[in-house]
Every structure is written in C-alpha cells, then in structure tokens.
Design an enzyme around this catalytic site. Structure first.
Site, mmCIF file in Angstrom:
data_model
loop_
_atom_site.group_PDB
_atom_site.id
_atom_site.type_symbol
_atom_site.label_atom_id
_atom_site.label_comp_id
_atom_site.label_asym_id
_atom_site.label_seq_id
_atom_site.Cartn_x
_atom_site.Cartn_y
_atom_site.Cartn_z
ATOM 1 N N GLY A 13 5.231 11.150 6.930
ATOM 2 C CA GLY A 13 4.727 10.803 5.595
ATOM 3 C C GLY A 13 3.459 11.559 5.264
ATOM 4 O O GLY A 13 2.488 10.992 4.752
ATOM 5 N N SER A 14 3.471 12.876 5.538
ATOM 6 C CA SER A 14 2.222 13.642 5.378
ATOM 7 C C SER A 14 2.216 14.486 4.115
ATOM 8 O O SER A 14 1.443 15.433 3.995
ATOM 9 C CB SER A 14 1.960 14.499 6.623
ATOM 10 O OG SER A 14 3.140 15.085 7.116
ATOM 11 N N ASN A 90 2.542 7.635 10.547
ATOM 12 C CA ASN A 90 1.741 7.259 9.380
ATOM 13 C C ASN A 90 2.578 6.690 8.237
ATOM 14 O O ASN A 90 2.099 5.829 7.501
ATOM 15 C CB ASN A 90 0.978 8.499 8.887
ATOM 16 C CG ASN A 90 0.442 8.309 7.483
ATOM 17 O OD1 ASN A 90 -0.584 7.663 7.280
ATOM 18 N ND2 ASN A 90 1.150 8.837 6.479
ATOM 19 N N SER A 144 -2.833 -1.701 10.095
ATOM 20 C CA SER A 144 -3.732 -2.274 9.087
ATOM 21 C C SER A 144 -4.386 -3.527 9.645
ATOM 22 O O SER A 144 -3.746 -4.306 10.349
ATOM 23 C CB SER A 144 -2.944 -2.633 7.835
ATOM 24 O OG SER A 144 -3.764 -3.369 6.960
ATOM 25 N N TYR A 160 4.672 -6.925 4.527
ATOM 26 C CA TYR A 160 3.782 -5.840 4.955
ATOM 27 C C TYR A 160 2.916 -6.268 6.136
ATOM 28 O O TYR A 160 2.818 -5.573 7.149
ATOM 29 C CB TYR A 160 2.897 -5.396 3.783
ATOM 30 C CG TYR A 160 1.941 -4.267 4.144
ATOM 31 C CD1 TYR A 160 2.417 -2.972 4.355
ATOM 32 C CD2 TYR A 160 0.568 -4.499 4.258
ATOM 33 C CE1 TYR A 160 1.547 -1.938 4.681
ATOM 34 C CE2 TYR A 160 -0.305 -3.463 4.581
ATOM 35 C CZ TYR A 160 0.197 -2.186 4.782
ATOM 36 O OH TYR A 160 -0.672 -1.159 5.108
ATOM 37 N N LYS A 164 2.915 -4.972 10.161
ATOM 38 C CA LYS A 164 1.800 -4.329 10.881
ATOM 39 C C LYS A 164 1.451 -5.131 12.149
ATOM 40 O O LYS A 164 1.055 -4.544 13.156
ATOM 41 C CB LYS A 164 0.581 -4.161 9.969
ATOM 42 C CG LYS A 164 0.807 -3.182 8.802
ATOM 43 C CD LYS A 164 1.167 -1.773 9.249
ATOM 44 C CE LYS A 164 1.169 -0.789 8.077
ATOM 45 N NZ LYS A 164 1.555 0.579 8.472
#
Ligand SMILES: NC(=O)c1ccc[n+]([C@@H]2O[C@H](COP(=O)([O-])OP(=O)(O)OC[C@H]3O[C@@H](n4cnc5c(N)ncnc54)[C@H](OP(=O)(O)O)[C@@H]3O)[C@@H](O)[C@H]2O)c1
Length: 238
Positions: A13-14, A90, A144, A160, A164
């Site tokens: 995801g860069s 990521n 996160s 979410y 995490k």
C-alpha cells in the site's frame, strides 16, 4: 547502518499516505524499494518519483487480499531479487469509523480483517522462510494505538480496532517464532493520527511524521526490539 547485502525493502500500500512516506524514507536510506499498490500505474508512478530523486525503486500491482496473487507475487519477487530483507505491512483500511459494534455490518468486519490481519500474516508467511534462511530480516506491521486493549476506553470502530488488536497479537506471536542467532525482528508501529485518506484532513501529523517509527523499526541494528508495539519510537502498551 544497514548490512551491505541486505538491501531489498517491500512496502504494501505504498502508492500514497504513510506507505508512500515509508517507501520514500527507505529509498533515501539507500534501500531498493518495492512499491506495491492495487493500481500498477500508481505503484510505477511512485517508483519513478523515487528513482528521479536518486533512489532505487520498482512498482508492482498487488491486492494484498488476493491470496493467489500474493503467492505469485512473492515467487516473482524472490526470483527477481533473491530476497526481501525488510517487509512493511502497511496496507490498511478503516470502513467503520465510530460505528457501534451492535450496528456493525459483518461484511465490514470480514473485509477489514482480510486487509489488516490475514494479508499481513500471509505476506509474513511468504517472506519469513527466506529471511530465516539468510538469518536476517525486519518486519514492521503498521498498527494503531486504537487496537491497544489497555487504552481502549471509548466504544465504536469495532472492525478496525479489533483488527489492529489481532494484528498486534500476530506480531507478538510470530516474533516468538524467531530463534536465537536469527537477526530477525518483527514489530508493530503506531503512526499516530496522520493526515491521509484514512486519517482524514483534521489529523495533526504529516505522512512523513507518521512514517518515522515504522522506518526506525525497519532499520534497527542487530539486537533491536522484537515482538513489541511502538509509537513515537517508544514502547506502547498492547
Ligand atoms: N492515518 C492515520 O491516522 C493512521 C493511524 C493509525 C494507523 N494507521 C495505519 O497506517 C496504515 C496506512 O494508512 P494511511 O493512513 O496511509 O491510509 P491511506 O492513505 O488510505 O493508505 C492506505 C493504503 O492501503 C492500501 N490498500 C487498502 N486496501 C488494500 C488492498 N486490498 N490491497 C493493497 N493495498 C490496499 C491503499 O491502496 P488504494 O490507494 O488502492 O486504496 C493505500 O495504498 C494503515 O495500516 C492504517 O491502519 C493510520
């Protein structure tokens, strides 16, 4: 300082946000960076920018939830580059911001876990064996503080946040699979609240600031931390 022969870094995801900032930082430190995105054109555009800035980067298409594509991609990368020394998981999504769990669409839960938990584990499974063969590797899972059980005081964002939490557990448990003598570290990094598509325009941090702890973990020397969660380069409670 990176050992000279360990130089290939892969960031999922860069194409934008924190992932692009992590990739930019790694390229600036002299790593050959493999940029991945669901869009080949976007990955190639970032790789070209990094190359124009004097770095070494290559762009690849990768949807991290497509298990067949991940298998094929990992084989292709290992054939082409021989190794992946740094893996930064990521890519992430947050579909249910402040939705209460009692109203949560289960499809959100499934989709969020596919990207935020299953995909990082799958990518680790693909690249850890080769890291173990060369007895060197750095894996950073971008997590996160919202997944920290210890600081979980407000309700909401169940998909979410629990994804995490699960990613943190995956980090800690996989780190326990590293054996003495293997210079491999698997850690999780919280970037803080960052101005990105995911973080929104109100967030106080830039992507570059958000990338700092992940970059720091990705480039740790031997005997650095393993199986820990960090925020602002400091330990953060699970
Ligand atoms: N921003 C914050 O405040 C904050 C705070 C704590 C943690 N984080 C974490 O930081 C990481 C990066 O987030 P960000 O803020 O930079 O968000 P972002 O700008 O929305 O970027 C997310 C990246 O993940 C990619 N992605 C999503 N689903 C994917 C899939 N199935 N396959 C491959 N790539 C996929 C996106 O690709 P597309 O462009 O194709 O959508 C994009 O490149 C995430 O893990 C996030 O949970 C962010």
């Amino acid at each position: 300082m990176k050992p000279a022969k360990f130089q290939i870094a892969l960031v999922t995801g860069s194409n934008k946000g924190i992932g692009e900032a992590i990739a930019t930082g790694l390229a600036a430190e002299g790593y050959t960076v493999l940029i991945t995105s669901r869009s080949l054109a976007k990955a190639v555009a970032v790789a070209q920018r990094l190359t124009q800035d004097g770095g070494k980067a290559y762009g690849f298409e990768l949807d991290v939830t497509n298990e067949e594509a991940v298998d094929h991609f990992a084989q292709q990368i290992l054939n082409q580059f021989g190794q992946v020394d740094i893996l930064v998981n990521n890519a992430g999504i947050a579909l249910d911001q402040w939705v209460q769990g009692q109203n949560l669409d289960l499809d959100y839960m499934r989709e969020t876990f596919a990207v935020n938990v299953f995909a990082p584990l799958h990518l680790i499974q693909k690249f850890l064996p080769q890291m173990k063969k060369q007895a060197f590797g750095r894996i950073v899972n971008v997590s996160s503080e919202l997944g920290s059980l210890e600081t979980m005081e407000m309700a909401g964002t169940v998909a979410y946040r629990s994804s995490k939490t699960a990613l943190n557990a995956v980090t800690k448990l996989l780190a326990l699979e590293i054996e003495d003598g293997e210079d491999i570290q698997i850690n999780a990094a919280c970037p803080g609240w960052v101005k990105t598509a995911l973080g929104g325009p109100e967030a106080p941090r830039s992507p570059k600031e958000g990338a700092d702890t992940a970059l720091w973990l990705a480039t740790q020397p031997k005997n650095g931390p393993n199986g820990k969660l960090f925020r602002d380069r400091s330990l953060y409670p699970w």
